[in-house]
Design an enzyme around this catalytic site. Sequence first.
Site, PDB file in Angstrom:
ATOM      1  N   THR A 126     -39.533 -97.577  -9.141  1.00  0.00           N
ATOM      2  CA  THR A 126     -39.484 -97.856 -10.573  1.00  0.00           C
ATOM      3  C   THR A 126     -38.219 -98.586 -11.001  1.00  0.00           C
ATOM      4  O   THR A 126     -38.263 -99.450 -11.881  1.00  0.00           O
ATOM      5  CB  THR A 126     -39.540 -96.506 -11.336  1.00  0.00           C
ATOM      6  OG1 THR A 126     -40.694 -95.803 -10.889  1.00  0.00           O
ATOM      7  CG2 THR A 126     -39.623 -96.699 -12.828  1.00  0.00           C
TER       8      THR A 126
ATOM      9  N   ASP B 105     -43.768 -98.810  -3.212  1.00  0.00           N
ATOM     10  CA  ASP B 105     -43.702 -97.528  -3.912  1.00  0.00           C
ATOM     11  C   ASP B 105     -43.314 -96.521  -2.828  1.00  0.00           C
ATOM     12  O   ASP B 105     -43.801 -96.606  -1.692  1.00  0.00           O
ATOM     13  CB  ASP B 105     -45.074 -97.179  -4.492  1.00  0.00           C
ATOM     14  CG  ASP B 105     -45.026 -95.913  -5.329  1.00  0.00           C
ATOM     15  OD1 ASP B 105     -45.137 -96.011  -6.559  1.00  0.00           O
ATOM     16  OD2 ASP B 105     -44.896 -94.802  -4.742  1.00  0.00           O
TER      17      ASP B 105
ATOM     18  N   THR C 134     -37.776 -71.578   4.315  1.00  0.00           N
ATOM     19  CA  THR C 134     -38.354 -70.790   3.224  1.00  0.00           C
ATOM     20  C   THR C 134     -39.006 -71.675   2.166  1.00  0.00           C
ATOM     21  O   THR C 134     -38.556 -72.787   1.912  1.00  0.00           O
ATOM     22  CB  THR C 134     -37.300 -69.883   2.559  1.00  0.00           C
ATOM     23  OG1 THR C 134     -37.900 -69.240   1.427  1.00  0.00           O
ATOM     24  CG2 THR C 134     -36.076 -70.652   2.094  1.00  0.00           C
TER      25      THR C 134
HETATM   26  N1  ASP Z   1     -43.651 -93.668  -7.703  1.00  0.00           N
HETATM   27  C1  ASP Z   1     -42.294 -94.155  -7.741  1.00  0.00           C
HETATM   28  C2  ASP Z   1     -41.763 -94.155  -6.326  1.00  0.00           C
HETATM   29  O1  ASP Z   1     -41.350 -93.138  -5.837  1.00  0.00           O
HETATM   30  C3  ASP Z   1     -41.462 -93.314  -8.639  1.00  0.00           C
HETATM   31  C4  ASP Z   1     -40.031 -93.761  -8.705  1.00  0.00           C
HETATM   32  O2  ASP Z   1     -39.706 -94.894  -8.419  1.00  0.00           O
HETATM   33  O3  ASP Z   1     -39.176 -92.950  -9.065  1.00  0.00           O
HETATM   34  O4  ASP Z   1     -41.746 -95.195  -5.703  1.00  0.00           O
END
Ligand code: ASP
Length: 345
Positions: free
Chosen positions: A15, A59, A279
């Site tokens: 993001t 992503d 855990t």
């Molecule tokens: N879905 C995104 C990712 O982990 C969320 C983020 O960038 O924080 O690539």
Amino acid sequence: MTTKPNILLIYTGGTIGMIKDYKTNALRAFDFSQIVEKIPELQQLNCKVTSISFDEPIDSSNMNTKYYIDIAEIIESNYKNFDGFVVLTGSDTMSYTSSAISFMLENLSKPIIFSGSQLPIGDLRTDAKENLITSIEVASANKNGTPIISEVCLYFEYKLYRANRTTKISSEQFEAFTSLNFSPLAESGVHLKFNEQLLYQPKNKEKDLIVRKNLVNEVVILKLFPGISDLVVESIFSIPNLKGVVLETYGSGNAPSSENFIITLKNAIDQGIKIVNVTQCKSGSVMMGHYDTSLMLKNIGVIDGKDITTESAIAKLMYLLSHGLSAEDFTMFFENSLRGELTDK
Ligand code: ASP
């Protein structure tokens, strides 16, 4: 470090690297080669920032061991020319990735700071700018030319953590990460305050960086729950070529004491499969032998994960399994801290 520190910003995706197109309202990937122009604040920092990006940013749900190696190789090939590194990834799997990188880099003596954000860098209310700017400041912080940080860290929402102690705890809050078994290494307020006595001090400063790229990914995380069937447990342990299991147990490391369960685990250990007890609790430690229900695990040779996170345990398994260690050495290395990932007692 004579003049301004040289920092390499590595963008892998997530993001943080997005920007809102105000005409269409849609989020689109940001051209990271223009980051210094797009974020003029970066020019005010007392360091030189160079950026490099994955050709196709991902992503972080698509993160895998091949990308771990890509990140490690970017660091390796630029290690001599830069004083510090900031790695931007999506937050979803950032704790796994940064934990893995912490094991893969041996003799590290420079800062590697992972960061990202909950809102894109182009969003009005974004957390990206603060996360990015402070990560760069941390990566360039030094005392008379010696970096203050010489380990893999994760910076998010005013806190700097040891990366292999972190867990993502919120998909909504800006404070998305925590490190419940180890205090933050630094907090950012009006001043950036380092918790100096907690910082990792490299023992092998003079030694060259070694990047371990052989990771074993025939591993699995098995989270116990009341009612888990024998068939499920047996099926997991009969996965062909399975080499290691992170067993997420209850409380201080407790598991069912049924004969079938114990026999399945014992057979797996006899075949050479490593089983690590961690855990399910977010804080606290496994204490094998504290209850009968964990004494049995200890007696059959389950490895004590102590207060390691699941993210770090799976990364440590992938890393140690490639070393061809004897059973005794494997247990010894796993049960002792290699990169500050668990509390030695
Ligand atoms: N879905 C995104 C990712 O982990 C969320 C983020 O960038 O924080 O690539």
